[in-house]
Motif scaffolding. Sequence first.
Motif, PDB file in Angstrom:
ATOM      1  N   ASN A 228       0.819  -1.168  -0.083  1.00 27.02           N
ATOM      2  CA  ASN A 228       0.062  -0.206   0.119  1.00 27.02           C
ATOM      3  C   ASN A 228       0.665   1.396   0.009  1.00 27.02           C
ATOM      4  O   ASN A 228       0.464   2.334  -0.051  1.00 27.02           O
ATOM      5  N   ALA A 229       2.013   0.959   0.010  1.00 31.34           N
ATOM      6  CA  ALA A 229       2.977   2.397   0.095  1.00 31.34           C
ATOM      7  C   ALA A 229       2.730   3.213  -1.406  1.00 31.34           C
ATOM      8  O   ALA A 229       2.619   2.530  -2.347  1.00 31.34           O
ATOM      9  N   LEU A 230       2.611   4.449  -1.027  1.00 30.98           N
ATOM     10  CA  LEU A 230       2.604   5.422  -2.044  1.00 30.98           C
ATOM     11  C   LEU A 230       1.143   5.146  -2.944  1.00 30.98           C
ATOM     12  O   LEU A 230       1.148   5.752  -4.232  1.00 30.98           O
ATOM     13  N   TYR A 231       0.223   4.445  -2.494  1.00 32.80           N
ATOM     14  CA  TYR A 231      -0.890   3.992  -3.300  1.00 32.80           C
ATOM     15  C   TYR A 231      -1.871   5.383  -3.699  1.00 32.80           C
ATOM     16  O   TYR A 231      -1.943   5.420  -4.734  1.00 32.80           O
ATOM     17  N   ARG A 232      -1.543   6.415  -3.108  1.00 33.99           N
ATOM     18  CA  ARG A 232      -2.255   7.596  -3.260  1.00 33.99           C
ATOM     19  C   ARG A 232      -1.780   8.233  -4.520  1.00 33.99           C
ATOM     20  O   ARG A 232      -2.779   8.933  -5.279  1.00 33.99           O
ATOM     21  N   VAL A 233      -0.558   8.275  -4.784  1.00 34.39           N
ATOM     22  CA  VAL A 233       0.237   8.943  -5.619  1.00 34.39           C
ATOM     23  C   VAL A 233       0.895   8.227  -6.776  1.00 34.39           C
ATOM     24  O   VAL A 233       1.799   8.531  -7.481  1.00 34.39           O
ATOM     25  N   LEU A 234       0.672   7.113  -6.645  1.00 32.66           N
ATOM     26  CA  LEU A 234       1.346   5.935  -7.660  1.00 32.66           C
ATOM     27  C   LEU A 234       1.336   6.583  -9.260  1.00 32.66           C
ATOM     28  O   LEU A 234       2.273   6.370  -9.818  1.00 32.66           O
ATOM     29  N   ASP A 235       0.123   6.821  -9.544  1.00 30.50           N
ATOM     30  CA  ASP A 235      -0.019   7.205 -11.018  1.00 30.50           C
ATOM     31  C   ASP A 235       0.970   8.573 -11.092  1.00 30.50           C
ATOM     32  O   ASP A 235       1.259   8.769 -12.370  1.00 30.50           O
ATOM     33  N   ARG A 236       1.536   9.215 -10.331  1.00 32.28           N
ATOM     34  CA  ARG A 236       2.193  10.461 -10.458  1.00 32.28           C
ATOM     35  C   ARG A 236       3.695  10.112 -10.304  1.00 32.28           C
ATOM     36  O   ARG A 236       4.574  10.882 -10.856  1.00 32.28           O
ATOM     37  N   VAL A 237       4.163   8.922  -9.891  1.00 29.56           N
ATOM     38  CA  VAL A 237       5.497   8.421  -9.912  1.00 29.56           C
ATOM     39  C   VAL A 237       5.755   7.341 -10.356  1.00 29.56           C
ATOM     40  O   VAL A 237       6.955   6.766 -10.232  1.00 29.56           O
ATOM     41  N   LYS A 238       4.810   6.780 -11.323  1.00 30.39           N
ATOM     42  CA  LYS A 238       4.859   5.467 -11.979  1.00 30.39           C
ATOM     43  C   LYS A 238       6.019   5.378 -12.962  1.00 30.39           C
ATOM     44  O   LYS A 238       6.323   4.332 -13.381  1.00 30.39           O
ATOM     45  N   ASN A 239       6.539   6.555 -13.564  1.00 32.01           N
ATOM     46  CA  ASN A 239       7.719   6.401 -14.420  1.00 32.01           C
ATOM     47  C   ASN A 239       8.854   6.156 -13.673  1.00 32.01           C
ATOM     48  O   ASN A 239       9.923   5.463 -14.553  1.00 32.01           O
ATOM     49  N   ALA A 240       9.123   6.130 -12.505  1.00 32.55           N
ATOM     50  CA  ALA A 240      10.296   6.110 -11.703  1.00 32.55           C
ATOM     51  C   ALA A 240      10.564   4.388 -11.668  1.00 32.55           C
ATOM     52  O   ALA A 240       9.448   3.729 -11.800  1.00 32.55           O
ATOM     53  N   VAL A 241      11.687   4.159 -11.208  1.00 31.24           N
ATOM     54  CA  VAL A 241      12.123   2.732 -11.025  1.00 31.24           C
ATOM     55  C   VAL A 241      11.456   2.422  -9.550  1.00 31.24           C
ATOM     56  O   VAL A 241      11.837   3.002  -8.541  1.00 31.24           O
ATOM     57  N   LEU A 242      10.281   1.754  -9.495  1.00 29.45           N
ATOM     58  CA  LEU A 242       9.866   1.274  -8.276  1.00 29.45           C
ATOM     59  C   LEU A 242      10.314  -0.155  -7.665  1.00 29.45           C
ATOM     60  O   LEU A 242      10.516  -1.160  -8.100  1.00 29.45           O
ATOM     61  N   LEU A 243      10.865   0.106  -6.280  1.00 26.85           N
ATOM     62  CA  LEU A 243      11.073  -1.334  -5.501  1.00 26.85           C
ATOM     63  C   LEU A 243       9.933  -1.743  -4.851  1.00 26.85           C
ATOM     64  O   LEU A 243       9.489  -1.010  -4.031  1.00 26.85           O
ATOM     65  N   LEU A 244       9.640  -2.841  -5.288  1.00 29.89           N
ATOM     66  CA  LEU A 244       8.048  -3.447  -4.963  1.00 29.89           C
ATOM     67  C   LEU A 244       8.592  -4.999  -4.311  1.00 29.89           C
ATOM     68  O   LEU A 244       9.462  -5.528  -4.918  1.00 29.89           O
ATOM     69  N   SER A 245       7.839  -5.203  -3.313  1.00 26.94           N
ATOM     70  CA  SER A 245       7.569  -6.607  -2.892  1.00 26.94           C
ATOM     71  C   SER A 245       6.936  -7.464  -3.886  1.00 26.94           C
ATOM     72  O   SER A 245       7.126  -8.472  -3.970  1.00 26.94           O
ATOM     73  N   ASP A 246       5.797  -7.002  -4.322  1.00 25.96           N
ATOM     74  CA  ASP A 246       4.976  -7.485  -5.806  1.00 25.96           C
ATOM     75  C   ASP A 246       4.341  -6.897  -6.517  1.00 25.96           C
ATOM     76  O   ASP A 246       4.285  -5.623  -6.054  1.00 25.96           O
ATOM     77  N   PHE A 247       3.458  -7.253  -7.348  1.00 26.31           N
ATOM     78  CA  PHE A 247       2.685  -6.402  -8.034  1.00 26.31           C
ATOM     79  C   PHE A 247       1.201  -6.577  -7.793  1.00 26.31           C
ATOM     80  O   PHE A 247       0.242  -6.136  -8.618  1.00 26.31           O
ATOM     81  N   GLY A 248       0.844  -7.278  -6.446  1.00 23.28           N
ATOM     82  CA  GLY A 248      -0.292  -7.421  -5.896  1.00 23.28           C
ATOM     83  C   GLY A 248      -1.209  -6.191  -6.058  1.00 23.28           C
ATOM     84  O   GLY A 248      -2.509  -6.276  -6.261  1.00 23.28           O
ATOM     85  N   ARG A 249      -0.668  -4.896  -5.805  1.00 20.99           N
ATOM     86  CA  ARG A 249      -1.593  -3.744  -5.632  1.00 20.99           C
ATOM     87  C   ARG A 249      -1.226  -2.676  -6.707  1.00 20.99           C
ATOM     88  O   ARG A 249      -1.930  -1.546  -6.688  1.00 20.99           O
ATOM     89  N   VAL A 250      -0.539  -3.151  -7.835  1.00 16.99           N
ATOM     90  CA  VAL A 250       0.037  -2.296  -8.531  1.00 16.99           C
ATOM     91  C   VAL A 250      -0.563  -2.553  -9.919  1.00 16.99           C
ATOM     92  O   VAL A 250      -0.577  -3.938 -10.411  1.00 16.99           O
ATOM     93  N   ARG A 251      -1.344  -1.700 -10.804  1.00 16.33           N
ATOM     94  CA  ARG A 251      -1.891  -1.948 -11.996  1.00 16.33           C
ATOM     95  C   ARG A 251      -0.578  -2.221 -13.242  1.00 16.33           C
ATOM     96  O   ARG A 251       0.466  -1.648 -12.846  1.00 16.33           O
TER      97      ARG A 251
END
Length: 479
Positions: A228-251
């Motif tokens: 759930n980290a950065l869920y509110r602004v994910l669309d505004r930072v999605k160009n960046a390299v994201l360090l994620l545990s999985d893609f469960g909550r990411v489109r």
Amino acid sequence: MIEKLLKTRNPKSPNSSKFPLIMTRKSSLLKQTLILSAFTVLIIYVSFNTFLSYFTTTATAGVSATTSSFFAEQISRENFQDFPVKATGNERKVKVFMHDLPKKFTTGIIANHALARGYSNLSKVSYPGHQHMGEWYLYSDLSRPESERVGSPVVKVNDPEEADLFYVPVFSSLSLTVNPVQVGKVPVSDPVYSDEKMQDELVEWLEKQEYWRRNNGRDHVLFAGDPNALYRVLDRVKNAVLLLSDFGRVRSDQGSLVKDVIVPYAHRINVYNGDIGVDERQTLLFFMGNRYRKDGGKIRDLLFQLLEKEEDVLISHGTQSRESRRTATRGMHTSKFCLNPAGDTPSACRLFDSIVSLCVPLIVSDGIELPFEDVIDYRKIAIFVDTESSLKPGYLVKLLRAVSTERILEYQKEMREVKRYFEYSDPNGTVNEIWREIGQKLPLIQLMINREKRLVKRDSSEPDCSCLCTNQSTLFTSL
């Protein structure tokens, strides 16, 4: 006169006595030519070999300047395949600049977390231990003097103009947990700390930065370990390299295996330091964790119903606490296999607890993505079972009991070899491996930056070429 000469050169009779003499002269001439040619080749070979030996000796002795010594090092190596690795220096490393964020996005979150739990002396407060604390380790790594970062795959730079990539050290996962969850009580309508506000202010700060605007954030790196980290602004930072545990909550238009990096959870139990073996591991299968989860994690309750009465199987409900961690440590260190079902999202920290315990993971999660798969073959350290098969009565227990002792020892040996990849505190462990994978993204990042500069119009209905579908196919049981 001409007629006599023709008669001499073209005798009428083939048996003329002059014919052998002419052939003898031709043969002699041919032999002389061959000998001369061979001698010439020999001289060239000796001269070339002498020159090359002299040049190599001179270059290796360091007589010449930097270019000559570099060339001497190259031609004197016995194994040319090792050359790129051994010659790597700071000039070959990816250069990373860490943004100097306002404290409210870093240590300020630590302070708020402590205040919400009644701490008054903030001078002794440190980042609290939890499964998503990888963000703290990367921040700490770049906060150290460069002289202490020997062996790192990237080099820290203090001038943003020199940087290939920019790290944004926000503690986005800790921010989610600042306000303690009070079970059975109505949440405070106006909490002291707001994670949503923090996210909005972070993006507002980033969008004012010259280096973020320059390439729309594509050359920036953000840690978002909690689903759930950065869920509110994910669309505004999605160009960046994201360090994620999985893609469960990411489109699929926000995250992908192409541009992002899957990172491991920080394990929460003690590392097993004993030798490989099964004599001290009397339990066949162990699991301790929250029985009731949402979404894909609903399989946990179904597996509880199937396994809790099986012989040699220890499966129990537990929450995050010191006592639960002690119990889980004992259970994993004395079991042959450790169950790893999906949580609220496909992955869970229990997998990495299992690996550092040398307890063979039994993974039941069809959509899971795993860290460092470019160098780790997880089939050598874990057993994968698809969800449908796992829910057949007796299937899992029968499968595990058929695994020989020799095979279990092979799993344990492989886990011991890769254990450092999941140790954030190891100087050559998780942090370096994350930086290594981030560095590998640089060519793609540059490609996308250059491509974006020349595009005039893009059809928004088509997927971005930096997107790659995650693993959603059916998994087959693997032993």
